[in-house]
Design an enzyme around this catalytic site. Sequence first.
Site, PDB file in Angstrom:
ATOM      1  N   GLY A   1     -91.369 -95.050 -83.299  1.00 43.73           N
ATOM      2  CA  GLY A   1     -89.935 -94.449 -83.421  1.00 43.73           C
ATOM      3  C   GLY A   1     -88.859 -95.476 -83.192  1.00 43.73           C
TER       4      GLY A   1
ATOM      5  N   GLY B   1     -85.344 -95.536 -81.105  1.00 48.16           N
ATOM      6  CA  GLY B   1     -84.535 -94.966 -80.247  1.00 48.16           C
ATOM      7  C   GLY B   1     -83.085 -95.702 -80.389  1.00 48.16           C
TER       8      GLY B   1
ATOM      9  CG  ASP C   1     -73.020-107.777 -71.267  1.00 42.69           C
ATOM     10  OD1 ASP C   1     -74.292-107.369 -71.302  1.00 42.69           O
ATOM     11  OD2 ASP C   1     -72.961-109.095 -70.641  1.00 42.69           O
TER      12      ASP C   1
END
Length: 644
Positions: free
Chosen positions: A359, A361, A478
């Site tokens: 999958g 995400g 960040d």
Amino acid sequence: MPKKKLLPFVCFLLVGLNLVALTAGDDHQLMYSGFAGSNLILDGAATVTASGLLELTNGTLRLKGHAIYPTPLRFRDASNGGATTRSFSTSFVFGILSAYPDVSANGIAFFVAASKDIFSGAMAAQYLGLLNGTNNGNATNRVFAVELDTMQNNEFGDISDNHVGIDINSLISANSTNAGYYGDGDGEFHSLTLISHEAMQAWVDYNSETKKINVTLAPLKMGKPARPLLSATHDLSTVIPDMAYIGFSSSTGLVNSRHYVLGWSFAMDGPAPDIDIAKLPKLPREFPKPRSKVMEIILPIVTAAVVLFVGTVLVLLRRRQLRYTELREDWEVDFGPHRFSYKDLFRATEGFKNKNLLGVGGFGKVYKGVLSVSKCEIAVKRVSHNSKQGMKEFVAEIVSIGRMQHPNLVQLLGYCRRKGELLLVYEYMSNGSLDKFLYCQGEKATLNWIQRLGIIKGIASGLIYLHEEWEKVVVHRDIKASNVLLDSRYLAPELGRTSKATTSTDIFAFGVFVLEVICGQKPIMQDSEDNQLMLVDWVVEHWNRTSLTDTVDAKLQGDYNVDEACIALKVGLLCSHPFPEARPSMRQVLQYLNGELAVPELVPAHLSFQMLTLMQNEGFDSYILSYPSSVESMQSISSLVKER
Ligand SMILES: *[C@@H]1O[C@H](CO)[C@@H](O)[C@H](O)[C@H]1NC(C)=O
Ligand SMILES: *[C@@H]1O[C@H](CO)[C@@H](O)[C@H](O)[C@H]1NC(C)=O
Ligand SMILES: *[C@@H]1O[C@H](CO)[C@@H](O)[C@H](O)[C@H]1NC(C)=O
Ligand SMILES: *[C@@H]1O[C@H](CO)[C@@H](O)[C@H](O)[C@H]1NC(C)=O
Ligand SMILES: *[C@@H]1O[C@H](CO)[C@@H](O)[C@H](O)[C@H]1NC(C)=O
């Protein structure tokens, strides 16, 4: 100045000049110890090597080469009215190199010739660059030569392929003999091999009175043997004109050979000066190995192939090295057992092939894999991560979350770090196994109430960390990078709240997850009339009908704490509130669950999925699409907890 004093001075000058002229014309002597910087006329293949060797031929087939003393010498004796050729003597050191041990072509000749131009029409090979098929033997040639011949040519009556001959206007020698010398001591004949790759010395002497021509040969350094090797008696006055050129001629034929002269001396009317052997340049030790045409083609190809092969191997090794490069820091020693090698993960997932993709995400792709050694099934989540800061705390946290999790739930096995990438390794749980414990068909629930609440609280604590500590530690640091991201990717300034939106999406997903765990139902369920129904709506409906506890998983068979269940269900609904602003923070969620804080009053109608569908920009649709089964929703939430 008085004239009387000037006259003797002028006379002295004139006498001096005369002496010079005499030396040049009559008493000519010359001496070459090596030929570096010499004044010889070089013709054809002839050249002087860097070491001073006179190289008459260079190994190329069918070549001729000449080296000629540039000025003609006076060979007739003036005192005699120019009738007879003067005595002369020459000595030279030579060497012949062949590509093959037992054959060489064609030879070297010392010559005295009327003209330095007669060799232009001469032929190579057996003609030694001296004559040609037309003029060979013609008395008008006026060539005297001594040949060192390494080929036996029957047309010229050659006695062998290793002979010395005296040639007068013809390559049919006046006299010839095999190469060698007569020892001074024993008087015995010792043969010499002209193509031995050894330098040797030759002498040619002519006596104008006896008309005798002597040729002597000797190994280098031995000195001149008393007895000449070969003689002929011929009045050279019929051959050599008044003025004549001296020099060497050489030729190659069909055999790859090189002919060298190392030193040379010549004298008129007397013995040739001794050559200082020590001063001579050295013969090349080895003949340059001949390369066949085939090798000339194959060798570059083979060389190129080898270079290409080695280059490819190096590139592949380097790529392999880079492919498996990891990031490892000192502090990680503590987490050693949790550290996976990238190589193992790469192999387990078959190089992160798409067919192993479980999958995608919000934070990365999840791949299924099998560890090659333990055959353990794993799920690997690749999270791109460019921040180095906070990584230590993060790894510490994910490892501890991994430890505290319920053994039946997705278990974090470890991690791996690469540049800009974090890989989280979970125990892989097939759909079946997770279904079994949450949605099993049996009467008894595989997960009891305590376990279920434990899982919910565990994940809530993980999310707290992610939303508060982790963001504080990492995301805010960040800020620069995200600014850049905003500038380049997002157009509307209000969408700059991505990190907030992500947080509330997490909380939404958590809410649905809580409902799933408490109700033992999938997010999209079937009602009694087989209609599809949202789990959220179904719980809201029951709440409206004040039958909230009816939604608790029947498999628990009433074995649960009603208050805790109501709180958990309300928290689940609150978290999946259509308005992100109305959702509680994860810290509040944990406080509600722990009973430290009362769950705020809710109007159930506001929580329905119908309201939710109006919120297209919220995560539910994509949540349902990405994680259609609750197994994956659980996996995604638990890995979500671990991943950020
Ligand atoms: C030898 O000399 C000839 C004539 O000067 C030249 O064409 C040839 O390239 C030379 N060969 C080698 C190997 O030097
Ligand atoms: C032979 O050599 C002489 C002298 O160099 C020349 O004049 C003549 O043309 C040559 N003949 C042939 C056939 O090459
Ligand atoms: C010798 O050479 C001269 C001049 O090139 C020529 O006239 C004469 O015919 C030649 N003699 C023989 C026998 O070939
Ligand atoms: C040639 O050799 C003979 C025999 O050794 C000798 O008598 C004679 O003087 C030599 N002639 C010359 C010119 O060297
Ligand atoms: C040829 O040379 C040898 C050796 O010097 C000598 O004995 C012989 O007499 C010579 N022949 C002629 C014809 O000069």
